[in-house]
Design a protein around this motif. Structure first.
Motif, short mmCIF file in Angstrom:
data_model
loop_
_atom_site.label_atom_id
_atom_site.label_comp_id
_atom_site.label_asym_id
_atom_site.label_seq_id
_atom_site.Cartn_x
_atom_site.Cartn_y
_atom_site.Cartn_z
N PHE A 29 15.00 31.78 -34.95
CA PHE A 29 14.36 31.95 -36.03
C PHE A 29 13.75 30.68 -36.49
O PHE A 29 13.03 30.67 -37.73
CB PHE A 29 15.21 32.59 -37.30
N MET A 30 13.72 29.59 -35.77
CA MET A 30 12.97 28.49 -36.08
C MET A 30 11.72 28.45 -35.27
O MET A 30 10.80 27.74 -35.37
CB MET A 30 13.69 27.30 -35.75
N ARG A 31 11.45 29.47 -34.42
CA ARG A 31 10.00 29.67 -33.75
C ARG A 31 9.13 30.62 -34.83
O ARG A 31 9.53 31.32 -35.73
CB ARG A 31 10.45 30.59 -32.31
N PRO A 32 7.98 30.41 -34.39
CA PRO A 32 6.98 31.12 -35.18
C PRO A 32 7.06 32.92 -34.95
O PRO A 32 7.57 33.08 -33.94
CB PRO A 32 5.73 30.62 -34.89
N MET A 33 6.46 33.29 -35.52
CA MET A 33 6.11 34.86 -35.41
C MET A 33 5.03 34.79 -34.31
O MET A 33 4.13 34.49 -34.33
CB MET A 33 5.69 35.78 -36.51
N GLU A 34 5.61 35.19 -33.05
CA GLU A 34 4.64 34.95 -32.16
C GLU A 34 4.30 36.53 -31.20
O GLU A 34 5.46 37.17 -31.05
CB GLU A 34 5.20 34.21 -30.89
N LEU A 35 3.13 36.79 -31.40
CA LEU A 35 2.92 38.31 -30.87
C LEU A 35 2.14 37.90 -29.44
O LEU A 35 0.99 37.37 -29.36
CB LEU A 35 1.78 39.04 -31.72
N LYS A 36 2.51 38.45 -28.29
CA LYS A 36 2.11 38.55 -27.21
C LYS A 36 1.13 39.54 -26.88
O LYS A 36 1.69 40.80 -26.66
CB LYS A 36 3.10 38.36 -25.95
N VAL A 37 -0.09 39.02 -26.82
CA VAL A 37 -1.14 40.43 -26.62
C VAL A 37 -1.77 40.25 -25.11
O VAL A 37 -2.06 39.11 -24.76
CB VAL A 37 -2.15 40.01 -27.54
N GLN A 38 -1.36 41.36 -24.62
CA GLN A 38 -1.96 41.61 -23.17
C GLN A 38 -3.27 42.15 -23.05
O GLN A 38 -3.52 43.31 -23.70
CB GLN A 38 -0.67 42.23 -22.42
N THR A 39 -4.12 41.61 -22.18
CA THR A 39 -5.26 42.30 -21.90
C THR A 39 -5.37 42.60 -20.29
O THR A 39 -4.75 42.02 -19.61
CB THR A 39 -6.45 41.16 -22.09
N LEU A 40 -6.26 43.63 -20.25
CA LEU A 40 -6.50 44.32 -18.83
C LEU A 40 -7.75 44.10 -18.66
O LEU A 40 -8.36 45.54 -18.99
CB LEU A 40 -5.63 45.59 -18.83
N PHE A 41 -8.43 43.67 -17.72
CA PHE A 41 -9.96 43.85 -17.56
C PHE A 41 -10.65 43.72 -18.69
O PHE A 41 -11.49 44.59 -18.90
CB PHE A 41 -10.40 44.96 -16.61
N GLY A 42 -10.24 42.68 -19.60
CA GLY A 42 -11.07 42.33 -20.70
C GLY A 42 -10.98 43.23 -22.05
O GLY A 42 -11.42 43.45 -22.88
#
Length: 380
Positions: A235-248
């Motif tokens: 909980f000392m990490r930021p709120m991190e959203l991993k956003v995945q792209t597929l061919f743009g």
């Protein structure tokens, strides 16, 4: 591509599994369609061995029953490209180069947190300058992060939320630790990540999740020496959203700290997984994941305001470079900095602990490549 939009009306009314997996498939189809005629970077072109493997992914291999997931596909790709090791896209995993190179695709607009200073390993003059920058900003009480230019998995990332509590010398000592850092997990990473020059960067510290929680005892007090060891409590990490792209095209996103609890779909709606459903299969058996309710509502509010820009910028970057896949990790909820890119990852993992998602993504990636090449696609 259809225009990005944030549409909470598409949020499923209750925790779901099968319906959410079906929704994910419709968004994967957007990426598959985008592959046809896609202007792809030469370094992304699949080898003959990969093309054959893509057919195996869709057909189940020689036995017809072999199931390949995203981890399998990325591992195969890393191995297939190792011989050539085309260096053109190594910058995507370089914590220093990715900042300025990304900005060049946005007319100089910086998507990442700014880099206050950086130094290559062994560059004494640059290291002295970085240490001077540390002392100046620590004296002002500014929260700081010292981290390796190389490396991954949040290893040897030194967080200094209150520099005045530890003193400048302790933070300066973390500079050499980060520059010389090594973790055995990095031996298992892709060749492109290990091709990044060793070094260290200094950046501002993004607001951690603990800022938005009432009880942070488990974050800091349980291990007060964690920061000086380069360990990041959850909980000392930021709120991190991993956003995945597929061919743009963005095909979905998940939180770094709570990957099994929720899913952000292409439209920006936040869905809660039904972790008790029969179809909710995870790589490791574990208790249902919990998440503080306040953080879910905080995420929803943030995406309501910023999802359009997050998705548009992620897609613009992937298309500008010509990438078949890219994971863009966005840091959220800091009132000073706003949404910022924490890092980019190519040849990276995504949703690998959620087996149905991982398998569907692997099949979509294979289908997209074969469609682009004009190769007949069987069992897609």
């Amino acid at each position: 591509s259809d225009c990005p939009r944030s549409d909470e009306s598409q949020c499923l009314p209750a925790p779901a599994c099968d319906a959410l997996l079906s929704l994910f498939e419709t968004h994967l189809d957007v990426g598959i369609r985008a592959a046809r005629g896609y202007a792809m970077h030469p370094a992304c072109e699949p080898t003959q061995a990969l093309v054959k493997y893509f057919n195996d992914v869709l057909s189940g291999g020689s036995s017809g029953s072999s199931v390949k997931d995203w981890r399998c596909v990325m591992n195969k790709r890393i191995g297939a490209t190792y011989k050539e090791r085309r260096p053109a896209l190594v910058w995507l995993d370089d914590k220093f180069e990715q900042v300025c190179t990304t900005a060049s695709f946005f007319d100089g607009r910086e998507l990442h947190l700014p880099i206050y200073a950086h130094a290559a390993k062994g560059d004494i003059a640059a290291l002295d300058g970085l240490c001077a920058a540390v002392r100046e900003r620590a004296a002002a009480g500014e929260p700081l992060v010292v981290k390796p230019r190389h490396g991954s998995n949040s290893k040897h990332v030194f967080l200094w939320p209150r520099p005045q509590d530890v003193g400048e010398d302790v933070i300066v000592d973390s500079v050499s630790k980060a520059a010389d850092s090594y973790d055995k997990s990095w031996d298992k990473e892709s060749w492109n990540q290990n091709a990044v020059p060793k070094g260290v960067v200094l950046q501002p510290m993004y607001a951690p999740l603990s800022n938005f929680l009432d009880d942070t005892d488990d974050c800091v007090q349980a291990d007060p020496q964690a920061f000086s060891r380069g360990v990041c409590p959850k909980f000392m990490r930021p709120m991190e959203l991993k956003v995945q792209t597929l061919f743009g095209e963005v095909i979905g996103a998940q939180l770094n700290t709570h990957p099994q609890y929720l899913w952000v779909c292409r439209e920006g709606a936040v869905h809660i997984w039904d972790q008790t459903a029969e179809g909710f299969l995870t790589r490791h058996s574990r208790e249902p994941e919990q998440m503080p309710h306040g953080l879910v509502e905080l995420l929803r509010g943030t995406l309501r305001e910023h999802w359009l820009a997050i998705r548009a910028d992620s897609e613009r970057l992937a298309r500008a470079v010509g990438l078949d896949e890219l994971r863009v990790d966005w840091l959220l909820c800091d009132p000073k900095w706003g949404p910022r890119v924490g890092e980019l990852t190519y040849f990276g993992t995504f949703a690998i602990d959620l087996i149905p998602l991982s398998v569907k993504l692997a099949r979509a990636f294979a289908h997209a490549h074969l469609s682009r090449l004009g190769t007949p696609v069987l069992n897609a």
